[in-house]
Design an enzyme around this catalytic site. Structure first.
Site, PDB file in Angstrom:
ATOM      1  N   CYS A  55      -8.106 -27.837  11.730  1.00  0.00           N
ATOM      2  CA  CYS A  55      -9.275 -28.706  11.565  1.00  0.00           C
ATOM      3  C   CYS A  55      -8.905 -30.170  11.384  1.00  0.00           C
ATOM      4  O   CYS A  55      -9.694 -31.057  11.718  1.00  0.00           O
ATOM      5  CB  CYS A  55     -10.109 -28.229  10.378  1.00  0.00           C
ATOM      6  SG  CYS A  55     -10.840 -26.603  10.672  1.00  0.00           S
ATOM      7  N   CYS A  99     -12.723 -28.589   6.240  1.00  0.00           N
ATOM      8  CA  CYS A  99     -11.567 -27.709   6.048  1.00  0.00           C
ATOM      9  C   CYS A  99     -10.269 -28.511   6.130  1.00  0.00           C
ATOM     10  O   CYS A  99     -10.079 -29.289   7.063  1.00  0.00           O
ATOM     11  CB  CYS A  99     -11.575 -26.617   7.118  1.00  0.00           C
ATOM     12  SG  CYS A  99     -10.162 -25.508   7.010  1.00  0.00           S
ATOM     13  N   ASP A 105       0.859  -1.187   0.000  1.00  0.00           N
ATOM     14  CA  ASP A 105       0.000   0.000   0.000  1.00  0.00           C
ATOM     15  C   ASP A 105       0.897   1.239   0.000  1.00  0.00           C
ATOM     16  O   ASP A 105       2.119   1.133   0.086  1.00  0.00           O
ATOM     17  CB  ASP A 105      -0.990  -0.032   1.163  1.00  0.00           C
ATOM     18  CG  ASP A 105      -0.322   0.078   2.529  1.00  0.00           C
ATOM     19  OD1 ASP A 105       0.900   0.301   2.603  1.00  0.00           O
ATOM     20  OD2 ASP A 105      -1.034  -0.063   3.538  1.00  0.00           O
ATOM     21  N   SER A 106       0.294   2.407  -0.092  1.00  0.00           N
ATOM     22  CA  SER A 106       1.073   3.635  -0.262  1.00  0.00           C
ATOM     23  C   SER A 106       1.525   4.230   1.061  1.00  0.00           C
ATOM     24  O   SER A 106       2.355   5.129   1.090  1.00  0.00           O
ATOM     25  CB  SER A 106       0.223   4.674  -0.980  1.00  0.00           C
ATOM     26  OG  SER A 106      -0.833   5.097  -0.119  1.00  0.00           O
ATOM     27  N   GLY A 107       0.955   3.745   2.163  1.00  0.00           N
ATOM     28  CA  GLY A 107       1.215   4.326   3.472  1.00  0.00           C
ATOM     29  C   GLY A 107       0.177   5.357   3.876  1.00  0.00           C
ATOM     30  O   GLY A 107       0.072   5.706   5.042  1.00  0.00           O
ATOM     31  N   GLY A 108      -0.595   5.835   2.906  1.00  0.00           N
ATOM     32  CA  GLY A 108      -1.556   6.904   3.179  1.00  0.00           C
ATOM     33  C   GLY A 108      -2.589   6.532   4.232  1.00  0.00           C
ATOM     34  O   GLY A 108      -2.850   7.305   5.161  1.00  0.00           O
ATOM     35  N   PHE A 109      -3.154   5.335   4.120  1.00  0.00           N
ATOM     36  CA  PHE A 109      -4.226   4.940   5.040  1.00  0.00           C
ATOM     37  C   PHE A 109      -3.736   4.887   6.483  1.00  0.00           C
ATOM     38  O   PHE A 109      -4.388   5.409   7.394  1.00  0.00           O
ATOM     39  CB  PHE A 109      -4.807   3.582   4.620  1.00  0.00           C
ATOM     40  CG  PHE A 109      -5.967   3.146   5.470  1.00  0.00           C
ATOM     41  CD1 PHE A 109      -7.231   3.661   5.242  1.00  0.00           C
ATOM     42  CD2 PHE A 109      -5.797   2.226   6.497  1.00  0.00           C
ATOM     43  CE1 PHE A 109      -8.306   3.274   6.037  1.00  0.00           C
ATOM     44  CE2 PHE A 109      -6.865   1.834   7.290  1.00  0.00           C
ATOM     45  CZ  PHE A 109      -8.120   2.363   7.058  1.00  0.00           C
ATOM     46  N   GLY A 120     -11.489   3.973   0.071  1.00  0.00           N
ATOM     47  CA  GLY A 120     -12.409   4.792   0.843  1.00  0.00           C
ATOM     48  C   GLY A 120     -13.754   4.148   1.116  1.00  0.00           C
ATOM     49  O   GLY A 120     -14.729   4.833   1.414  1.00  0.00           O
ATOM     50  N   ASP A 131      -8.229  -7.121   0.045  1.00  0.00           N
ATOM     51  CA  ASP A 131      -7.392  -7.327   1.219  1.00  0.00           C
ATOM     52  C   ASP A 131      -8.229  -6.957   2.428  1.00  0.00           C
ATOM     53  O   ASP A 131      -9.125  -6.117   2.328  1.00  0.00           O
ATOM     54  CB  ASP A 131      -6.141  -6.426   1.205  1.00  0.00           C
ATOM     55  CG  ASP A 131      -6.473  -5.006   1.648  1.00  0.00           C
ATOM     56  OD1 ASP A 131      -7.027  -4.261   0.827  1.00  0.00           O
ATOM     57  OD2 ASP A 131      -6.227  -4.665   2.816  1.00  0.00           O
ATOM     58  N   HIS A 162      -6.519 -21.305   9.989  1.00  0.00           N
ATOM     59  CA  HIS A 162      -7.860 -21.744   9.586  1.00  0.00           C
ATOM     60  C   HIS A 162      -8.598 -20.639   8.829  1.00  0.00           C
ATOM     61  O   HIS A 162      -9.181 -20.880   7.774  1.00  0.00           O
ATOM     62  CB  HIS A 162      -8.691 -22.186  10.793  1.00  0.00           C
ATOM     63  CG  HIS A 162     -10.127 -22.317  10.426  1.00  0.00           C
ATOM     64  ND1 HIS A 162     -10.615 -23.423   9.769  1.00  0.00           N
ATOM     65  CD2 HIS A 162     -11.163 -21.441  10.525  1.00  0.00           C
ATOM     66  CE1 HIS A 162     -11.901 -23.220   9.492  1.00  0.00           C
ATOM     67  NE2 HIS A 162     -12.258 -22.034   9.938  1.00  0.00           N
ATOM     68  N   CYS A 176      -7.251 -27.393   6.784  1.00  0.00           N
ATOM     69  CA  CYS A 176      -6.173 -26.670   7.484  1.00  0.00           C
ATOM     70  C   CYS A 176      -5.656 -27.465   8.684  1.00  0.00           C
ATOM     71  O   CYS A 176      -6.306 -28.394   9.152  1.00  0.00           O
ATOM     72  CB  CYS A 176      -6.673 -25.289   7.936  1.00  0.00           C
ATOM     73  SG  CYS A 176      -7.434 -25.281   9.562  1.00  0.00           S
ATOM     74  N   ASP A 185      -2.808   8.235  -1.873  1.00  0.00           N
ATOM     75  CA  ASP A 185      -4.087   8.953  -1.885  1.00  0.00           C
ATOM     76  C   ASP A 185      -4.404   9.449  -0.484  1.00  0.00           C
ATOM     77  O   ASP A 185      -3.774   9.034   0.491  1.00  0.00           O
ATOM     78  CB  ASP A 185      -5.224   8.059  -2.408  1.00  0.00           C
ATOM     79  CG  ASP A 185      -5.466   6.838  -1.539  1.00  0.00           C
ATOM     80  OD1 ASP A 185      -4.593   6.484  -0.726  1.00  0.00           O
ATOM     81  OD2 ASP A 185      -6.542   6.222  -1.666  1.00  0.00           O
ATOM     82  N   GLN A 207     -11.319   7.459  -5.706  1.00  0.00           N
ATOM     83  CA  GLN A 207     -11.906   7.991  -4.477  1.00  0.00           C
ATOM     84  C   GLN A 207     -13.227   8.684  -4.829  1.00  0.00           C
ATOM     85  O   GLN A 207     -13.693   8.611  -5.952  1.00  0.00           O
ATOM     86  CB  GLN A 207     -10.922   8.947  -3.791  1.00  0.00           C
ATOM     87  CG  GLN A 207      -9.731   8.235  -3.137  1.00  0.00           C
ATOM     88  CD  GLN A 207     -10.107   7.464  -1.877  1.00  0.00           C
ATOM     89  OE1 GLN A 207     -11.229   7.564  -1.368  1.00  0.00           O
ATOM     90  NE2 GLN A 207      -9.172   6.665  -1.361  1.00  0.00           N
TER      91      GLN A 207
HETATM   92 ZN   LIG Z   1      -9.687 -25.178   9.216  1.00  0.00          ZN
END
Ligand SMILES: [Zn+2]
Length: 365
Positions: free
Chosen positions: A307, A302, A90-94, A214, A264, A333, A304, A144, A187
């Site tokens: 599980c 699942c 990311d740009s760091g802005g957030f 945003g 994300d 998980h 993972c 941004d 935006q």
């Molecule tokens: Zn799992």
């Protein structure tokens, strides 16, 4: 320049493939958040085992600690964190807007005090792009300004216009390399007129991909979807679309149905550290006493480690005892659940059955 190919369409949804310097990413894709050069509580091997092939790195955290120059000197972020696949930064802005102290926003950029030691920093579009270059990001994000929600139309408008000037400067500062690209960020808050102007401006500048920023900051799912309905049709068909900071499983399904390719969110990892598990039957809170004697797995479908190897009773015990292993297993998980959800949507798009797949999620918003 990075490659992007739309392989199959199902309504507005797309099944695609991103091609970068660190390999391909099948889309729609979810990007686990690797805040400080690590996806919290996960080894890179465990992360790759979920099927994830792209992670997000946070410029703000890495520029403050350990520093982008240091990471560059050690061979870049891929080598530093031992992640051989794709990295988007990311740009760091957030984070500057949400974490840093004493921010001053001006035309040139933003100055702020570090939340770690109070040190004074400046983040301009050019500096953000240079840091992301030092980190070695496959996908760089334009800087941004994140407009607070709710804000009056005229405030959102001037903020969007500043972000568009920063987007142009970000694009100019980006150094083209094969397999590396830069995304612009649409935006304009919840206002369709501003979103369309922002999208048109970015398309005029020309980016490798287009993010929608945003959103998911308190406006609610119906409003998020309305903004997507207004914005996505204005974005180029042949470029990836990334909805930033979203979201819950039902948000992802609804956004994929509206033509989004990338996401994300900290939700699966953060929830894993607070004993909240996403399952095919909804969210399970493993702190709840009803799991104390339950020998069954968290989710029998699942694959993972949590599980396949452990009971709900054991996971309950770990969370009640505050054991690190509880965070590790539930993070693994939750990331497996998100990876499987995206894979299931990719198969549904290929089969032309995304609407049927999405139907059970529509009441969950
Ligand atoms: Zn799992």
């Amino acid at each position: 320049m990075i490659g992007f190919e739309v392989l199959v369409r199902d309504g507005a949804a797309r099944r695609g493939r991103l091609s970068t310097a660190h390999g391909a990413v099948e889309t729609p894709a979810f990007m686990p958040v690797g805040t400080a050069g690590t996806v919290k509580a996960m080894t890179p091997e465990g992360l790759a085992a979920t099927g994830a092939r792209i992670v997000l790195g946070n410029t703000y955290h890495l520029m403050l600690r350990p520093g982008a120059e240091r990471i560059a000197g050690l061979g870049g972020l891929h080598r530093f964190m031992n992640w051989p696949y794709v990295i988007l930064t990311d740009s760091g802005g957030f984070q500057v807007m949400s974490l840093a102290a004493r921010r001053t926003i001006a035309e040139v950029g933003v100055t702020f005090r570090s939340h770690l030691d109070g040190g004074l920093y400046e983040l301009t579009p050019e500096r953000s792009i240079a840091i992301q270059h030092q980190l070695g990001a496959d996908i760089t994000m334009a800087l941004d300004e994140c407009t607070p929600y709710p804000s009056p139309h005229e405030v959102v408008e001037s903020s969007m216009e500043l972000s568009m000037r920063w987007a142009e400067r970000s694009r100019r500062a980006f150094v083209e390399r094969p397999g590396h690209g830069i995304f612009g960020i649409v935006q304009g808050g919840v206002h369709p007129d501003l979103r369309l102007r922002s999208a048109a401006k970015l398309i005029g500048v020309g980016f490798d991909g287009y993010a929608i920023g945003g959103l998911a900051i308190g406006e609610g799912q119906a409003t998020t979807f309305a903004v997507l309905d207004a914005t996505v049709p204005a974005l180029p068909e042949h470029r990836p679309r990334y909805l930033m900071g979203v979201g819950k499983p039902a948000d992802l399904v609804g956004a994929v149905a509206r033509g989004i390719d990338m996401f994300d969110c900290v939700l699966p990892t953060r929830s894993g550290r607070t004993a909240q598990a996403f399952t095919r039957r909804g969210v399970v809170n493993l702190r709840n006493a009803r799991h104390a004697d339950d020998p069954s797995p968290l989710d029998p479908e699942c694959p993972c480690p949590a599980c396949t190897g452990y009971s709900r009773a054991y996971l309950h015990h770990l969370s009640r005892a505050g054991e690190i292993l509880g965070s590790m297993l539930l993070t693994a998980h939750n990331l497996q659940y998100y990876a499987d959800l995206m894979a299931a949507m990719r198969r549904a798009i290929e089969a032309g059955s995304l609407a049927a797949f999405a139907a059970p999620f529509e009441s969950e918003g």
